[in-house]
Design a protein around this motif. Structure first.
Motif, mmCIF file in Angstrom:
data_model
loop_
_atom_site.group_PDB
_atom_site.id
_atom_site.type_symbol
_atom_site.label_atom_id
_atom_site.label_comp_id
_atom_site.label_asym_id
_atom_site.label_seq_id
_atom_site.Cartn_x
_atom_site.Cartn_y
_atom_site.Cartn_z
ATOM 1 N N VAL A 159 0.802 -1.234 0.000
ATOM 2 C CA VAL A 159 0.000 0.000 0.000
ATOM 3 C C VAL A 159 0.834 1.284 0.000
ATOM 4 O O VAL A 159 0.285 2.370 0.171
ATOM 5 C CB VAL A 159 -0.979 0.012 1.214
ATOM 6 C CG1 VAL A 159 -1.983 -1.117 1.113
ATOM 7 C CG2 VAL A 159 -0.232 -0.057 2.542
ATOM 8 N N LYS A 160 2.124 1.149 -0.189
ATOM 9 C CA LYS A 160 3.007 2.317 -0.029
ATOM 10 C C LYS A 160 2.696 3.474 -0.970
ATOM 11 O O LYS A 160 3.034 4.617 -0.675
ATOM 12 C CB LYS A 160 4.477 1.895 -0.168
ATOM 13 C CG LYS A 160 4.853 1.305 -1.509
ATOM 14 C CD LYS A 160 6.313 0.912 -1.506
ATOM 15 C CE LYS A 160 6.800 0.405 -2.834
ATOM 16 N NZ LYS A 160 6.148 -0.816 -3.327
ATOM 17 N N ASP A 161 2.030 3.193 -2.098
ATOM 18 C CA ASP A 161 1.784 4.263 -3.066
ATOM 19 C C ASP A 161 0.416 4.925 -2.945
ATOM 20 O O ASP A 161 0.065 5.782 -3.750
ATOM 21 C CB ASP A 161 1.957 3.714 -4.494
ATOM 22 C CG ASP A 161 3.375 3.223 -4.722
ATOM 23 O OD1 ASP A 161 4.306 3.852 -4.178
ATOM 24 O OD2 ASP A 161 3.552 2.201 -5.421
ATOM 25 N N TYR A 162 -0.376 4.504 -1.953
ATOM 26 C CA TYR A 162 -1.727 5.071 -1.825
ATOM 27 C C TYR A 162 -1.771 6.199 -0.790
ATOM 28 O O TYR A 162 -0.984 6.215 0.144
ATOM 29 C CB TYR A 162 -2.727 3.977 -1.442
ATOM 30 C CG TYR A 162 -2.852 2.900 -2.504
ATOM 31 C CD1 TYR A 162 -3.494 3.159 -3.708
ATOM 32 C CD2 TYR A 162 -2.320 1.633 -2.299
ATOM 33 C CE1 TYR A 162 -3.597 2.181 -4.680
ATOM 34 C CE2 TYR A 162 -2.417 0.642 -3.268
ATOM 35 C CZ TYR A 162 -3.065 0.929 -4.457
ATOM 36 O OH TYR A 162 -3.164 -0.039 -5.426
ATOM 37 N N GLN A 163 -2.723 7.102 -0.973
ATOM 38 C CA GLN A 163 -2.878 8.241 -0.062
ATOM 39 C C GLN A 163 -4.019 8.048 0.934
ATOM 40 O O GLN A 163 -4.134 8.797 1.906
ATOM 41 C CB GLN A 163 -3.137 9.527 -0.866
ATOM 42 C CG GLN A 163 -2.022 9.903 -1.827
ATOM 43 C CD GLN A 163 -0.681 10.022 -1.131
ATOM 44 O OE1 GLN A 163 -0.560 10.756 -0.164
ATOM 45 N NE2 GLN A 163 0.313 9.273 -1.591
ATOM 46 N N HIS A 196 -14.100 6.849 -0.595
ATOM 47 C CA HIS A 196 -13.189 7.794 0.069
ATOM 48 C C HIS A 196 -11.770 7.227 0.157
ATOM 49 O O HIS A 196 -10.848 7.927 0.561
ATOM 50 C CB HIS A 196 -13.673 8.109 1.498
ATOM 51 C CG HIS A 196 -15.029 8.726 1.533
ATOM 52 N ND1 HIS A 196 -15.872 8.612 2.605
ATOM 53 C CD2 HIS A 196 -15.699 9.458 0.597
ATOM 54 C CE1 HIS A 196 -17.004 9.250 2.339
ATOM 55 N NE2 HIS A 196 -16.917 9.771 1.125
ATOM 56 N N TYR A 197 -11.640 5.968 -0.209
ATOM 57 C CA TYR A 197 -10.327 5.317 -0.076
ATOM 58 C C TYR A 197 -9.833 4.815 -1.432
ATOM 59 O O TYR A 197 -10.614 4.381 -2.265
ATOM 60 C CB TYR A 197 -10.416 4.141 0.906
ATOM 61 C CG TYR A 197 -10.880 4.562 2.271
ATOM 62 C CD1 TYR A 197 -9.999 5.135 3.177
ATOM 63 C CD2 TYR A 197 -12.221 4.426 2.642
ATOM 64 C CE1 TYR A 197 -10.436 5.556 4.425
ATOM 65 C CE2 TYR A 197 -12.663 4.848 3.889
ATOM 66 C CZ TYR A 197 -11.763 5.405 4.773
ATOM 67 O OH TYR A 197 -12.193 5.821 6.001
ATOM 68 N N GLU A 198 -8.526 4.873 -1.587
ATOM 69 C CA GLU A 198 -7.942 4.397 -2.849
ATOM 70 C C GLU A 198 -7.724 2.886 -2.837
ATOM 71 O O GLU A 198 -7.680 2.255 -3.885
ATOM 72 C CB GLU A 198 -6.582 5.075 -3.065
ATOM 73 C CG GLU A 198 -6.674 6.542 -3.388
ATOM 74 C CD GLU A 198 -5.305 7.190 -3.482
ATOM 75 O OE1 GLU A 198 -5.259 8.415 -3.598
ATOM 76 O OE2 GLU A 198 -4.284 6.471 -3.421
ATOM 77 N N ALA A 199 -7.522 2.335 -1.648
ATOM 78 C CA ALA A 199 -7.254 0.895 -1.551
ATOM 79 C C ALA A 199 -7.784 0.352 -0.234
ATOM 80 O O ALA A 199 -8.035 1.109 0.708
ATOM 81 C CB ALA A 199 -5.761 0.638 -1.648
ATOM 82 N N VAL A 240 -7.860 -4.460 -3.497
ATOM 83 C CA VAL A 240 -8.015 -5.040 -2.156
ATOM 84 C C VAL A 240 -6.799 -5.928 -1.886
ATOM 85 O O VAL A 240 -6.481 -6.811 -2.689
ATOM 86 C CB VAL A 240 -9.306 -5.880 -2.040
ATOM 87 C CG1 VAL A 240 -9.474 -6.418 -0.615
ATOM 88 C CG2 VAL A 240 -10.529 -5.056 -2.423
ATOM 89 N N TYR A 241 -6.121 -5.664 -0.781
ATOM 90 C CA TYR A 241 -4.909 -6.425 -0.447
ATOM 91 C C TYR A 241 -5.130 -7.256 0.811
ATOM 92 O O TYR A 241 -5.815 -6.826 1.734
ATOM 93 C CB TYR A 241 -3.734 -5.460 -0.228
ATOM 94 C CG TYR A 241 -3.385 -4.687 -1.466
ATOM 95 C CD1 TYR A 241 -2.611 -5.251 -2.461
ATOM 96 C CD2 TYR A 241 -3.868 -3.387 -1.652
ATOM 97 C CE1 TYR A 241 -2.307 -4.545 -3.620
ATOM 98 C CE2 TYR A 241 -3.570 -2.675 -2.802
ATOM 99 C CZ TYR A 241 -2.796 -3.260 -3.782
ATOM 100 O OH TYR A 241 -2.508 -2.566 -4.927
ATOM 101 N N PRO A 242 -4.523 -8.449 0.840
ATOM 102 C CA PRO A 242 -4.690 -9.288 2.034
ATOM 103 C C PRO A 242 -3.766 -8.831 3.163
ATOM 104 O O PRO A 242 -2.602 -8.518 2.937
ATOM 105 C CB PRO A 242 -4.291 -10.681 1.536
ATOM 106 C CG PRO A 242 -3.302 -10.417 0.451
ATOM 107 C CD PRO A 242 -3.697 -9.102 -0.194
ATOM 108 N N GLY A 243 -4.316 -8.802 4.372
ATOM 109 C CA GLY A 243 -3.500 -8.399 5.524
ATOM 110 C C GLY A 243 -3.162 -9.558 6.446
ATOM 111 O O GLY A 243 -2.494 -9.367 7.458
#
Lengths: 130, 222
Positions: B16-20, B85-88, B110-113
């Motif tokens: 997620v490093k590239d999302y705001q 409201h969210y990018e990811a 959507v990324y797995p945590g």
């Protein structure tokens, strides 16, 4: 005894270190705390049997997270002492104070202060508009 | 329940490093019970992400939300109004929740945590172990209630094999031999006659080998 300990330390009393949740510790750092330490009863002396062991495990868990996000796990420490051991309490406070002085401020402290200022300004503007 | 384990935070940060703006989405079911994906873990992960991004000098908005379940349309609909409201999204539900969220919100990454592991039981505080592999044709009736598919490393139906030593499996001295457990259980039940019966070849097409599976219940469909 009237022992002194560094004034930079703010004490939050809890019924047992087992009450201290991982989130409490994380939020403290998120809000800009330079260091956090838990002072629990000696291992094996917990009135609730395993409260201080639970706290110890949480401290270990959070230290890893703090290392991973660049805050530094060394800013978090668990200490154990007997509840009547005032000199030890003061010694731990001195030790933690020295450690944090050496480590310097929380790396996000500046950003947190800036965020708070922006929020306060926004609240003032909103208040004036009302 | 479905058992999952934590994913290294560095791996999540890398996703997620590239999302705001990022939504950390938890689930109140299995992952809450195994303490990796509930409301508290949402708070911990969100807090860690905030600290990471603040330290990097970025102003990233991290939202927190925990749904009753991520594997049901009804509950996933609850975030429809504010997901834009969210990018990811970082979902810390099991793999089912991550996929269902991704299917429902097609344009949202959507990324797995967490790492989803198995269907298991909570043996003791902080200890979970596998009990079911969802083979689609339950044979617990013939094995005294202990599953040779999930408890035997070779999944053999007529065991034990030659690798069983002193009640342990040859793959690890810490893993009990599933068939030893079955024999002990059948003895306790006075059903050792069942052990003498040869189990026929299992139809594995109902297992994952038969491809992605689906249950359609005509009696329940609307």
């Amino acid at each position: 005894m009237r022992l002194g300990y560094p004034t930079s330390i703010k004490i939050i009393r809890v019924p047992c270190t087992g009450k201290v949740d991982a989130l409490h510790i994380m939020r403290s750092f998120e809000k800009g705390a330079d260091g956090v330490y838990l002072v629990g009863c000696r291992e094996g002396d917990c009135h609730f049997e395993r409260g201080n062991f639970r706290a110890k495990a949480r401290v270990e868990q959070i230290r890893k997270i703090l290392d991973a996000v660049g805050i530094g796990g060394h800013r978090l420490q668990m200490y154990n002492l007997s509840s009547s051991d005032g000199p030890m309490f003061a010694r731990f406070a001195e030790e933690m104070h020295a450690r944090i002085l050496e480590a310097g401020p929380n790396p996000i402290r500046g950003a947190v202060i800036k965020q708070k200022k922006v929020q306060t300004d926004q609240n003032q503007i909103a208040g004036a508009a009302l | 329940m479905i058992v999952a384990d934590k994913k290294p935070i560095e791996e999540i940060i890398d996703y997620v490093k590239d999302y705001q703006s990022i939504l950390v989405l938890g689930c109140n079911e299995c992952v809450t019970v195994c303490e990796v994906g509930g409301k508290k873990e949402v708070g911990l992960l969100a807090s860690a992400l905030r600290m990471h991004f603040l330290q990097q000098g970025g102003e990233v908005n991290i939202g927190e939300r925990t749904l009753e379940r991520q594997c049901d349309h009804e509950y996933l609909e609850e975030i429809r109004d504010n997901i834009d409201h969210y990018e990811a999204v970082v979902s810390i539900a099991c793999g089912v929740g991550v996929q269902f969220t991704a299917e429902k919100y097609q344009t949202k990454p959507v990324y797995p945590g967490v790492n989803t592991l198995f269907m298991g039981a909570n043996e003791a505080r902080g200890v979970w172990s596998e009990r079911c592999q969802g083979c689609g044709q339950c044979i617990l009736a013939i094995s005294g209630g202990i599953c040779p598919v999930s408890r035997c490393a070779k999944r053999i139906l007529n065991g034990p094999c030659g690798g069983s030593t002193a009640g342990k499996c040859e793959i690890s001295k810490d893993i009990p031999c599933g068939w030893q457990l079955i024999i002990d259980r059948l003895k306790a039940l006075g059903r050792m006659d069942d052990y003498e019966k040869i189990n026929p070849i299992k139809n594995w097409s109902t297992e994952r080998a038969g491809g992605p599976r689906k249950v359609i219940r005509e009696d329940l469909k609307l």
